[in-house]
Design a protein around this motif. Structure first.
Motif, PDB file in Angstrom:
ATOM      1  N   LYS A  17     -11.653  -8.975  -5.574  1.00 45.36           N
ATOM      2  CA  LYS A  17     -10.583  -9.829  -6.092  1.00 45.36           C
ATOM      3  C   LYS A  17     -10.692  -9.965  -7.609  1.00 45.36           C
ATOM      4  N   ALA A  18     -11.940 -10.110  -8.086  1.00 42.59           N
ATOM      5  CA  ALA A  18     -12.163 -10.230  -9.528  1.00 42.59           C
ATOM      6  C   ALA A  18     -11.779  -8.943 -10.249  1.00 42.59           C
ATOM      7  N   LEU A  19     -12.084  -7.803  -9.641  1.00 39.00           N
ATOM      8  CA  LEU A  19     -11.734  -6.523 -10.247  1.00 39.00           C
ATOM      9  C   LEU A  19     -10.229  -6.350 -10.320  1.00 39.00           C
ATOM     10  N   VAL A  20      -9.523  -6.786  -9.267  1.00 39.14           N
ATOM     11  CA  VAL A  20      -8.056  -6.715  -9.275  1.00 39.14           C
ATOM     12  C   VAL A  20      -7.503  -7.612 -10.384  1.00 39.14           C
ATOM     13  N   ALA A  21      -8.088  -8.802 -10.536  1.00 38.62           N
ATOM     14  CA  ALA A  21      -7.625  -9.747 -11.551  1.00 38.62           C
ATOM     15  C   ALA A  21      -7.796  -9.196 -12.962  1.00 38.62           C
ATOM     16  N   THR A  22      -8.831  -8.394 -13.181  1.00 41.77           N
ATOM     17  CA  THR A  22      -9.065  -7.834 -14.515  1.00 41.77           C
ATOM     18  C   THR A  22      -8.340  -6.516 -14.739  1.00 41.77           C
ATOM     19  N   GLY A  23      -7.721  -5.980 -13.673  1.00 39.38           N
ATOM     20  CA  GLY A  23      -6.991  -4.728 -13.814  1.00 39.38           C
ATOM     21  C   GLY A  23      -7.802  -3.481 -13.553  1.00 39.38           C
ATOM     22  N   LEU A  24      -9.093  -3.650 -13.243  1.00 34.32           N
ATOM     23  CA  LEU A  24      -9.926  -2.482 -12.968  1.00 34.32           C
ATOM     24  C   LEU A  24      -9.682  -1.912 -11.574  1.00 34.32           C
ATOM     25  N   ALA A  25      -9.101  -2.735 -10.692  1.00 27.48           N
ATOM     26  CA  ALA A  25      -8.774  -2.283  -9.342  1.00 27.48           C
ATOM     27  C   ALA A  25      -7.374  -2.762  -9.001  1.00 27.48           C
ATOM     28  N   GLU A  26      -6.795  -2.160  -7.984  1.00 30.28           N
ATOM     29  CA  GLU A  26      -5.450  -2.548  -7.560  1.00 30.28           C
ATOM     30  C   GLU A  26      -5.356  -2.432  -6.043  1.00 30.28           C
ATOM     31  N   VAL A  27      -4.438  -3.188  -5.466  1.00 33.55           N
ATOM     32  CA  VAL A  27      -4.226  -3.149  -4.023  1.00 33.55           C
ATOM     33  C   VAL A  27      -2.975  -2.343  -3.742  1.00 33.55           C
ATOM     34  N   LYS A  28      -3.130  -1.289  -2.920  1.00 34.65           N
ATOM     35  CA  LYS A  28      -2.008  -0.423  -2.586  1.00 34.65           C
ATOM     36  C   LYS A  28      -1.685  -0.525  -1.098  1.00 34.65           C
ATOM     37  N   PRO A  29      -0.403  -0.462  -0.743  1.00 36.66           N
ATOM     38  CA  PRO A  29      -0.027  -0.493   0.674  1.00 36.66           C
ATOM     39  C   PRO A  29      -0.690   0.645   1.450  1.00 36.66           C
ATOM     40  N   ARG A  30      -1.237   0.306   2.604  1.00 42.15           N
ATOM     41  CA  ARG A  30      -1.861   1.264   3.533  1.00 42.15           C
ATOM     42  C   ARG A  30      -3.137   1.906   2.987  1.00 42.15           C
ATOM     43  N   GLN A  31      -3.534   1.549   1.772  1.00 40.97           N
ATOM     44  CA  GLN A  31      -4.762   2.101   1.194  1.00 40.97           C
ATOM     45  C   GLN A  31      -5.816   1.034   0.932  1.00 40.97           C
ATOM     46  N   GLY A  32      -5.388  -0.199   0.843  1.00 40.60           N
ATOM     47  CA  GLY A  32      -6.325  -1.258   0.510  1.00 40.60           C
ATOM     48  C   GLY A  32      -6.603  -1.286  -0.986  1.00 40.60           C
ATOM     49  N   THR A  33      -7.800  -1.720  -1.351  1.00 41.51           N
ATOM     50  CA  THR A  33      -8.170  -1.832  -2.759  1.00 41.51           C
ATOM     51  C   THR A  33      -8.697  -0.491  -3.266  1.00 41.51           C
ATOM     52  N   THR A  34      -8.173  -0.059  -4.402  1.00 38.04           N
ATOM     53  CA  THR A  34      -8.598   1.202  -5.012  1.00 38.04           C
ATOM     54  C   THR A  34      -8.867   0.985  -6.494  1.00 38.04           C
ATOM     55  N   VAL A  35      -9.614   1.900  -7.078  1.00 40.19           N
ATOM     56  CA  VAL A  35      -9.809   1.886  -8.532  1.00 40.19           C
ATOM     57  C   VAL A  35      -8.462   2.155  -9.187  1.00 40.19           C
ATOM     58  N   SER A  36      -8.123   1.378 -10.197  1.00 46.42           N
ATOM     59  CA  SER A  36      -6.808   1.492 -10.828  1.00 46.42           C
ATOM     60  C   SER A  36      -6.586   2.859 -11.458  1.00 46.42           C
ATOM     61  N   THR A  37      -5.373   3.346 -11.291  1.00 43.86           N
ATOM     62  CA  THR A  37      -4.920   4.515 -12.039  1.00 43.86           C
ATOM     63  C   THR A  37      -3.954   4.011 -13.106  1.00 43.86           C
ATOM     64  N   LEU A  38      -3.791   4.777 -14.157  1.00 45.52           N
ATOM     65  CA  LEU A  38      -3.000   4.319 -15.298  1.00 45.52           C
ATOM     66  C   LEU A  38      -1.842   5.262 -15.580  1.00 45.52           C
ATOM     67  N   SER A  39      -0.772   4.696 -16.100  1.00 43.81           N
ATOM     68  CA  SER A  39       0.319   5.530 -16.600  1.00 43.81           C
ATOM     69  C   SER A  39      -0.055   6.001 -18.002  1.00 43.81           C
ATOM     70  N   ILE A  40       0.575   7.056 -18.465  1.00 37.88           N
ATOM     71  CA  ILE A  40       0.275   7.560 -19.811  1.00 37.88           C
ATOM     72  C   ILE A  40       0.565   6.507 -20.886  1.00 37.88           C
ATOM     73  N   PRO A  41       1.722   5.806 -20.835  1.00 39.71           N
ATOM     74  CA  PRO A  41       1.935   4.762 -21.861  1.00 39.71           C
ATOM     75  C   PRO A  41       0.856   3.687 -21.847  1.00 39.71           C
TER      76      PRO A  41
END
Length: 202
Positions: free
Chosen positions: A34-58
């Motif tokens: 939860k803390a990682l999601v709050a800092t942006g280092l992780a994200e919650v994706k449908p059907r995947q659960g919590t994953t390491v965040s991916t970034l857009s080029i911008p």
């Protein structure tokens, strides 16, 4: 593990697996995620659960700009606060970087380069700024920069400039040199983006 690039963008963070790995119950792991999601280092994706965040080029470009500003501020403070022992330690690590460059070992170069930057943050003598800079290290992406043509050679020159400014107590020059060291502009930016695998981007 995320900051150091041991866990890559898009990789699933399984509570059970992590709890077993660190010999703890799932409750602290769940709180950590939860803390990682709050800092942006992780994200919650449908059907995947919590994953390491991916970034857009911008977003990635914006983060490199922020990293540039933070590194510059660390160097500025280091020029005012670094001890002789701390600058000596940076020189020693820089010498190891030269050895890695001469044997054309980018993986070792990347790891030693991280040590150099950790010493720079420590020499700034500001815990909060150092922690924020480390959290934004962008390891999976900065590792790619190491493999750009002539990047290791240029890194050595840029580190030497930063070190000279710190030893001279020239805070403005140290800040400028450190900021330029991290910033990606022009052809360097387009070359960097071209090296990033699609799975590391949204």
């Amino acid at each position: 593990m995320i900051v150091e690039g041991d866990l890559t963008p898009g990789e699933r963070l399984d509570e059970t697996v992590l709890a077993k790995r660190f010999s703890v119950s799932r409750t602290p792991v769940r709180e950590a995620l939860k803390a990682l999601v709050a800092t942006g280092l992780a994200e919650v994706k449908p059907r995947q659960g919590t994953t390491v965040s991916t970034l857009s080029i911008p977003t990635l470009i914006e983060m490199f700009e922020l990293m540039s500003a933070l590194e510059g501020l660390c160097a500025r403070l280091a020029a005012r606060r670094a001890t002789g022992e701390e600058t000596h330690a940076m020189h020693a690590v820089h010498a190891r970087l030269i050895e890695a460059y001469e044997r054309n070992d980018p993986e070792a170069f990347y790891a030693i380069n991280a040590e150099f930057h950790d010493l720079l943050y420590a020499a700034a003598h500001t815990h909060f700024l150092a922690s924020q800079t480390i959290a934004l290290r962008l390891a999976p992406y900065r590792r790619k920069v190491t493999y750009l043509p002539d990047r290791m050679r240029d890194t050595l020159k840029e580190h030497a400039t930063i070190l000279a400014a710190i030893e001279d107590g020239n805070s403005e020059r140290a800040q400028q040199a450190a900021s330029e060291h991290v910033r990606l502009l022009g052809d360097h930016l387009s070359d960097f983006i071209s090296t990033i695998p699609p799975e590391l981007l949204t």
